[in-house]
Design a protein around this motif. Sequence first.
Motif, PDB file in Angstrom:
ATOM      1  N   SER A   1       0.839  -1.187   0.000  1.00 60.85           N
ATOM      2  CA  SER A   1       0.000   0.000   0.000  1.00 60.85           C
ATOM      3  C   SER A   1       0.879   1.244   0.000  1.00 60.85           C
ATOM      4  O   SER A   1       1.874   1.305   0.726  1.00 60.85           O
ATOM      5  N   PRO A   2       0.530   2.268  -0.766  1.00 57.46           N
ATOM      6  CA  PRO A   2       1.276   3.528  -0.707  1.00 57.46           C
ATOM      7  C   PRO A   2       1.080   4.248   0.626  1.00 57.46           C
ATOM      8  O   PRO A   2       1.769   5.226   0.896  1.00 57.46           O
ATOM      9  N   ALA A   3       0.162   3.757   1.469  1.00 58.91           N
ATOM     10  CA  ALA A   3       0.028   4.298   2.822  1.00 58.91           C
ATOM     11  C   ALA A   3       1.100   3.751   3.755  1.00 58.91           C
ATOM     12  O   ALA A   3       1.283   4.264   4.857  1.00 58.91           O
ATOM     13  N   LEU A   4       1.816   2.706   3.305  1.00 57.47           N
ATOM     14  CA  LEU A   4       2.872   2.101   4.123  1.00 57.47           C
ATOM     15  C   LEU A   4       4.261   2.456   3.627  1.00 57.47           C
ATOM     16  O   LEU A   4       5.161   2.727   4.434  1.00 57.47           O
ATOM     17  N   VAL A   5       4.485   2.446   2.318  1.00 60.41           N
ATOM     18  CA  VAL A   5       5.827   2.700   1.787  1.00 60.41           C
ATOM     19  C   VAL A   5       5.795   3.858   0.794  1.00 60.41           C
ATOM     20  O   VAL A   5       4.776   4.138   0.166  1.00 60.41           O
ATOM     21  N   ASP A   6       6.946   4.494   0.656  1.00 62.92           N
ATOM     22  CA  ASP A   6       7.101   5.575  -0.315  1.00 62.92           C
ATOM     23  C   ASP A   6       7.468   5.048  -1.696  1.00 62.92           C
ATOM     24  O   ASP A   6       7.154   5.668  -2.715  1.00 62.92           O
ATOM     25  N   VAL A   7       8.176   3.926  -1.715  1.00 60.95           N
ATOM     26  CA  VAL A   7       8.680   3.365  -2.960  1.00 60.95           C
ATOM     27  C   VAL A   7       8.845   1.865  -2.744  1.00 60.95           C
ATOM     28  O   VAL A   7       9.052   1.411  -1.619  1.00 60.95           O
ATOM     29  N   GLN A   8       8.723   1.068  -3.818  1.00 60.23           N
ATOM     30  CA  GLN A   8       8.793  -0.379  -3.635  1.00 60.23           C
ATOM     31  C   GLN A   8       9.541  -1.085  -4.745  1.00 60.23           C
ATOM     32  O   GLN A   8       9.522  -0.667  -5.908  1.00 60.23           O
ATOM     33  N   ILE A   9      10.211  -2.171  -4.323  1.00 64.89           N
ATOM     34  CA  ILE A   9      10.973  -3.035  -5.218  1.00 64.89           C
ATOM     35  C   ILE A   9      10.266  -4.380  -5.287  1.00 64.89           C
ATOM     36  O   ILE A   9       9.875  -4.944  -4.261  1.00 64.89           O
ATOM     37  N   PHE A  10      10.117  -4.907  -6.491  1.00 67.24           N
ATOM     38  CA  PHE A  10       9.592  -6.263  -6.679  1.00 67.24           C
ATOM     39  C   PHE A  10      10.748  -7.146  -7.128  1.00 67.24           C
ATOM     40  O   PHE A  10      11.514  -6.762  -8.014  1.00 67.24           O
ATOM     41  N   VAL A  11      10.883  -8.328  -6.511  1.00 65.76           N
ATOM     42  CA  VAL A  11      12.031  -9.193  -6.739  1.00 65.76           C
ATOM     43  C   VAL A  11      11.595 -10.492  -7.415  1.00 65.76           C
ATOM     44  O   VAL A  11      10.673 -11.167  -6.949  1.00 65.76           O
ATOM     45  N   LEU A  12      12.280 -10.837  -8.512  1.00 66.27           N
ATOM     46  CA  LEU A  12      12.120 -12.130  -9.169  1.00 66.27           C
ATOM     47  C   LEU A  12      13.439 -12.893  -9.088  1.00 66.27           C
ATOM     48  O   LEU A  12      14.512 -12.290  -9.081  1.00 66.27           O
ATOM     49  N   ASP A  13      13.356 -14.203  -9.056  1.00 69.36           N
ATOM     50  CA  ASP A  13      14.526 -15.078  -9.061  1.00 69.36           C
ATOM     51  C   ASP A  13      14.692 -15.638 -10.472  1.00 69.36           C
ATOM     52  O   ASP A  13      13.762 -16.226 -11.025  1.00 69.36           O
ATOM     53  N   ILE A  14      15.872 -15.459 -11.071  1.00 71.38           N
ATOM     54  CA  ILE A  14      16.070 -15.937 -12.434  1.00 71.38           C
ATOM     55  C   ILE A  14      15.877 -17.449 -12.529  1.00 71.38           C
ATOM     56  O   ILE A  14      15.466 -17.979 -13.569  1.00 71.38           O
ATOM     57  N   ALA A  15      16.115 -18.155 -11.399  1.00 69.95           N
ATOM     58  CA  ALA A  15      15.918 -19.602 -11.394  1.00 69.95           C
ATOM     59  C   ALA A  15      14.443 -19.985 -11.409  1.00 69.95           C
ATOM     60  O   ALA A  15      14.101 -21.155 -11.604  1.00 69.95           O
ATOM     61  N   GLY A  16      13.567 -19.004 -11.221  1.00 75.00           N
ATOM     62  CA  GLY A  16      12.134 -19.270 -11.291  1.00 75.00           C
ATOM     63  C   GLY A  16      11.627 -19.475 -12.697  1.00 75.00           C
ATOM     64  O   GLY A  16      10.473 -19.868 -12.899  1.00 75.00           O
ATOM     65  N   GLY A  17      12.482 -19.210 -13.692  1.00 76.99           N
ATOM     66  CA  GLY A  17      12.099 -19.431 -15.080  1.00 76.99           C
ATOM     67  C   GLY A  17      12.154 -18.164 -15.897  1.00 76.99           C
ATOM     68  O   GLY A  17      11.784 -17.083 -15.423  1.00 76.99           O
ATOM     69  N   GLY A  18      12.639 -18.302 -17.128  1.00 74.10           N
ATOM     70  CA  GLY A  18      12.805 -17.150 -17.990  1.00 74.10           C
ATOM     71  C   GLY A  18      11.508 -16.512 -18.429  1.00 74.10           C
ATOM     72  O   GLY A  18      11.503 -15.373 -18.904  1.00 74.10           O
ATOM     73  N   ASP A  19      10.388 -17.230 -18.270  1.00 74.58           N
ATOM     74  CA  ASP A  19       9.105 -16.697 -18.726  1.00 74.58           C
ATOM     75  C   ASP A  19       8.366 -15.916 -17.660  1.00 74.58           C
ATOM     76  O   ASP A  19       7.307 -15.346 -17.934  1.00 74.58           O
ATOM     77  N   VAL A  20       8.891 -15.876 -16.433  1.00 73.89           N
ATOM     78  CA  VAL A  20       8.150 -15.264 -15.328  1.00 73.89           C
ATOM     79  C   VAL A  20       7.876 -13.791 -15.591  1.00 73.89           C
ATOM     80  O   VAL A  20       6.767 -13.304 -15.346  1.00 73.89           O
ATOM     81  N   ALA A  21       8.878 -13.062 -16.087  1.00 77.59           N
ATOM     82  CA  ALA A  21       8.683 -11.626 -16.318  1.00 77.59           C
ATOM     83  C   ALA A  21       7.574 -11.361 -17.328  1.00 77.59           C
ATOM     84  O   ALA A  21       6.869 -10.356 -17.238  1.00 77.59           O
ATOM     85  N   ARG A  22       7.415 -12.279 -18.301  1.00 77.15           N
ATOM     86  CA  ARG A  22       6.374 -12.090 -19.323  1.00 77.15           C
ATOM     87  C   ARG A  22       4.968 -12.292 -18.765  1.00 77.15           C
ATOM     88  O   ARG A  22       3.992 -11.866 -19.382  1.00 77.15           O
ATOM     89  N   LYS A  23       4.866 -12.962 -17.625  1.00 81.26           N
ATOM     90  CA  LYS A  23       3.548 -13.246 -17.058  1.00 81.26           C
ATOM     91  C   LYS A  23       2.886 -12.014 -16.473  1.00 81.26           C
ATOM     92  O   LYS A  23       1.676 -11.978 -16.289  1.00 81.26           O
ATOM     93  N   GLY A  24       3.688 -11.004 -16.165  1.00 82.05           N
ATOM     94  CA  GLY A  24       3.128  -9.736 -15.711  1.00 82.05           C
ATOM     95  C   GLY A  24       2.531  -9.807 -14.324  1.00 82.05           C
ATOM     96  O   GLY A  24       2.840 -10.685 -13.520  1.00 82.05           O
ATOM     97  N   GLY A  25       1.656  -8.866 -14.036  1.00 80.78           N
ATOM     98  CA  GLY A  25       1.104  -8.683 -12.709  1.00 80.78           C
ATOM     99  C   GLY A  25       1.489  -7.308 -12.213  1.00 80.78           C
ATOM    100  O   GLY A  25       2.416  -6.681 -12.725  1.00 80.78           O
ATOM    101  N   PRO A  26       0.799  -6.791 -11.205  1.00 80.73           N
ATOM    102  CA  PRO A  26       1.027  -5.403 -10.776  1.00 80.73           C
ATOM    103  C   PRO A  26       2.441  -5.137 -10.285  1.00 80.73           C
ATOM    104  O   PRO A  26       3.000  -4.068 -10.547  1.00 80.73           O
ATOM    105  N   GLY A  27       3.046  -6.098  -9.548  1.00 85.29           N
ATOM    106  CA  GLY A  27       4.402  -5.888  -9.051  1.00 85.29           C
ATOM    107  C   GLY A  27       5.423  -5.883 -10.165  1.00 85.29           C
ATOM    108  O   GLY A  27       6.277  -4.997 -10.252  1.00 85.29           O
TER     109      GLY A  27
END
Length: 239
Positions: free
Chosen positions: A116-142
């Motif tokens: 929530s922007p009521a909790l943080v000023d800025v946010q980082i979303f973390v992916l693990d490359i070992a989770g698969g090369g297609d994960v970034a293409r799946k999208g989602g808000p983060g």
Amino acid sequence: MPDPSPTRGLRLGVCGPVGTGKSSLIALLCRELAGSLSIAVVTNDIYTDEDARFLRAAGVLEPERIRAVETGACPHTAIRDDITANLLAVEELEDEFVPDLVLIESGGDNLTATFSPALVDVQIFVLDIAGGGDVARKGGPGIERADLLVVNKTDLAPHVGVDRERMVADALTAREGRPVIALSRAERSSIEELTAWVTAQLDRHRDGQLIPVDPGPMAPHSHAPTDAHAHGDHDHPAA
């Protein structure tokens, strides 16, 4: 929303799926920045203080600067829907230590987790490359709209059969040019890129130029029959 004011430190959220390296990324930032900044950390776990104990054991900060929130429910709820426990922990740390930077770690969640922007000023979303090369293409808000996307553990790419450059390119496409950092503890330049990004956000916060932006939940998306479908129109609501 948090008051983007130099009278308190920057509140930086770190979220992402289980096992992507959120705690390790926070430990890295503490090691790199604690010499020049006053830092505090809030972690989230459902029923334990495991992440807080990991950070204390790593010796990245004085133990009293690391607080654990036991959410008792889905970690996403405590960083977005009912932020009370996290906000109290942050404010206690701010009262006691007056930190320049408070790092708030989400408990392990999925691709839909955002702060929530009521909790943080800025946010980082973390992916693990070992989770698969297609994960970034799946999208989602983060993935698509967090202030920064980190593709983590990129030194593992050759060992897990992932094309690092392609995954980063896919992430940049999904994010429409918003920043992406390919991070490896073995690649000093990537660490410096990350710390430079964080300090730049702190400078913007101190200057009163940083306005928290909500990545937001995914828009409703349904394949149920509609009048439009009955007339042959198969468009879906925009994400």
